[in-house]
Design a protein around this motif. Structure first.
Motif, PDB file in Angstrom:
ATOM      1  N   VAL A  23       0.835  -1.205   0.000  1.00 57.18           N
ATOM      2  CA  VAL A  23       0.000   0.000   0.000  1.00 57.18           C
ATOM      3  C   VAL A  23       0.869   1.255   0.000  1.00 57.18           C
ATOM      4  N   PHE A  24       1.917   1.293   0.863  1.00 53.59           N
ATOM      5  CA  PHE A  24       2.782   2.474   0.913  1.00 53.59           C
ATOM      6  C   PHE A  24       3.554   2.647  -0.398  1.00 53.59           C
ATOM      7  N   GLN A  25       3.963   1.538  -0.990  1.00 57.79           N
ATOM      8  CA  GLN A  25       4.655   1.647  -2.280  1.00 57.79           C
ATOM      9  C   GLN A  25       3.746   2.219  -3.354  1.00 57.79           C
ATOM     10  N   ALA A  26       2.495   1.780  -3.389  1.00 54.14           N
ATOM     11  CA  ALA A  26       1.568   2.283  -4.399  1.00 54.14           C
ATOM     12  C   ALA A  26       1.230   3.755  -4.180  1.00 54.14           C
ATOM     13  N   LEU A  27       1.244   4.187  -2.917  1.00 56.88           N
ATOM     14  CA  LEU A  27       0.872   5.572  -2.628  1.00 56.88           C
ATOM     15  C   LEU A  27       2.044   6.537  -2.754  1.00 56.88           C
ATOM     16  N   GLU A  28       3.243   6.146  -2.377  1.00 54.37           N
ATOM     17  CA  GLU A  28       4.363   7.072  -2.250  1.00 54.37           C
ATOM     18  C   GLU A  28       5.345   7.018  -3.409  1.00 54.37           C
ATOM     19  N   PRO A  30       4.896   7.015  -6.765  1.00 55.22           N
ATOM     20  CA  PRO A  30       4.657   8.041  -7.804  1.00 55.22           C
ATOM     21  C   PRO A  30       5.071   9.440  -7.368  1.00 55.22           C
ATOM     22  N   HIS A  31       4.873   9.788  -6.112  1.00 56.49           N
ATOM     23  CA  HIS A  31       5.277  11.109  -5.628  1.00 56.49           C
ATOM     24  C   HIS A  31       6.799  11.243  -5.657  1.00 56.49           C
ATOM     25  N   GLU A  32       7.493  10.178  -5.302  1.00 58.66           N
ATOM     26  CA  GLU A  32       8.959  10.218  -5.342  1.00 58.66           C
ATOM     27  C   GLU A  32       9.462  10.402  -6.776  1.00 58.66           C
ATOM     28  N   GLN A  33       8.891   9.690  -7.703  1.00 56.05           N
ATOM     29  CA  GLN A  33       9.313   9.821  -9.098  1.00 56.05           C
ATOM     30  C   GLN A  33       9.012  11.213  -9.642  1.00 56.05           C
ATOM     31  N   GLN A  34       7.899  11.780  -9.230  1.00 54.18           N
ATOM     32  CA  GLN A  34       7.579  13.141  -9.668  1.00 54.18           C
ATOM     33  C   GLN A  34       8.577  14.150  -9.101  1.00 54.18           C
ATOM     34  N   ALA A  35       8.964  13.981  -7.822  1.00 55.99           N
ATOM     35  CA  ALA A  35       9.950  14.882  -7.226  1.00 55.99           C
ATOM     36  C   ALA A  35      11.310  14.745  -7.912  1.00 55.99           C
ATOM     37  N   GLN A  36      11.680  13.532  -8.283  1.00 53.52           N
ATOM     38  CA  GLN A  36      12.948  13.332  -8.983  1.00 53.52           C
ATOM     39  C   GLN A  36      12.926  13.987 -10.360  1.00 53.52           C
TER      40      GLN A  36
END
Length: 398
Positions: A23-28, A30-36
């Motif tokens: 669940v945490f992988q699915a939620l977080e 995409p946000h990490e990839q967007q920040a990168q």
């Protein structure tokens, strides 16, 4: 705990961890990839706007900034005058950091960089954590007692209104939870939302993460928000103390309730088992009395009946002189009625009463057996053999 139960519990915890990870992988992620992607775009845009700066120089500068931020540097005050910026190790911040050590929260926003500081932290934690545990137990006991005393007055009011006691206990438990949540969860949420300019979700997230001693460190009160008062973070630590004490009191209350429920359940199950055993014994006895005893138990000794006793030795009468009168025939006293061994209390009592009445009518005093106990049947003593001299009639002259 049995091995099967332990393995089942371990499997359940591992399944819970894997589900949480997914669940945490699915939620977080995409946000990490967007920040990168945002950082890469900003770096490329900076290189296009400043062609005189090489990519290697920019990467070295970014690493230097990251290390400085990790060491506690504040980029907002470094541009003006580095001698006037607020230190992360002032007295209030250092007190708050020491408090996060002994409470085992450990936000991680401030870390130790010197070997001496790390060595001192080891011994400081080993002494401070047990000490804080004793303080937490004492404060939790006092806090729980105060809350229960206040709720006790409310319970008295409800009892005066003739409210059922079970409903009163449920209401008191709900009030205990509501008052504690109001004092240590909801009120701090609004305070931190106002003081730190956080949203309501961010504030309650910080409160729950702190009072459960998780302490991620992404939200820390007084960390770069312009709160320069040295008493701000120590006050936050005292809120943490009372909040943890309240949660400890709640957990203690839940544990006591579970133990009481377990004891009551065991007592009720023991009573039901005893009633079931008594009912089964009663039904078995009634069925056996109606059908009659099939065979006597092998372990019970059957009393000897007069018919099974050995015959007494024959009496040899001496030769009678001619002309002497015949001796009077001996009249045997009839023996009391006998019966076989009985296996049921009602028949035993009837046998005892019958034999006692018979003996009393015939003038034979036998001790009356207590009710419910079996008295062995009196056995007849064989008549003593009489010698020849005792058969002589005294009235006949020799």
């Amino acid at each position: 705990m049995r091995s099967t139960t332990l393995l089942a519990l371990l499997a359940l915890v591992l399944l819970y961890l894997v589900s949480g990870a997914l669940v945490f992988q699915a939620l977080e992620q995409p946000h990490e990839q967007q920040a990168q992607r945002k950082m890469d775009h900003g770096r490329d845009q900076f290189l296009r706007d400043h062609p005189c700066v090489s990519q290697k120089s920019l990467e070295d500068f970014v690493k230097l900034v990251a290390e400085a931020l990790g060491g506690g540097a504040n980029p907002e005050t470094s541009w003006t005058n580095s001698s006037n910026h607020s230190s992360a190790w002032n007295l209030g911040s250092a007190f708050f950091f020491s408090g996060t050590i002994i409470t085992t929260i450990g936000y991680g926003n401030i870390v130790l960089h010197t070997d001496a500081g790390r060595l001192f932290c080891i011994f400081y934690a080993l002494v401070g954590i047990p000490l804080f545990g004793m303080l937490l137990a004492g404060v939790g006991d006092r806090l729980g007692s105060s809350l229960r005393r206040g709720i006790g007055h409310i319970e008295a009011i409800f009892l005066k209104w003739h409210v059922p006691p079970g409903l009163v206990r449920s209401l008191s438990a709900v009030l205990f939870l509501l008052i504690g949540c109001l004092l240590f969860v909801l009120t701090p949420t609004f305070v931190f939302s106002y003081m730190e300019s956080w949203s309501k979700l961010e504030a309650i997230y910080f409160v729950i993460v702190t009072l459960t001693t998780v302490g991620f460190g992404d939200y820390v009160p007084g960390d770069g928000t312009g709160q320069n008062s040295p008493a701000y973070q120590p006050l936050v630590w005292f809120w943490i103390l009372f909040g943890l004490a309240y949660f400890a009191s709640v957990l203690t209350t839940i544990g006591n309730w579970l133990r009481a429920v377990s004891r009551r359940t065991r007592a009720e199950m023991g009573g039901l088992t005893a009633q079931a055993a008594s009912w089964t014994g009663t039904v078995t006895a009634r069925v056996t009395q109606r059908t009659g005893p099939s065979a006597p138990p092998p372990e019970k000794e059957q009393p000897l009946l007069p018919s099974s006793l050995p015959a007494p030795p024959a009496v040899v009468e001496p030769a009678r002189r001619p002309g002497s009168p015949a001796p009077a025939e001996k009249v045997e006293t009839p023996s009391p009625p006998t019966a076989s061994a009985l296996d049921y209390p009602s028949e035993n009592l009837a046998f005892i009463d019958e034999s006692s009445d018979t003996q009393s009518e015939r003038g034979c005093a036998l001790p009356r057996a207590p009710r419910g106990r079996r008295r062995p049947n009196p056995s007849k003593k064989p008549p003593r053999p009489r010698g020849p001299g005792r058969l002589r009639d005294k009235a006949v002259p020799v």
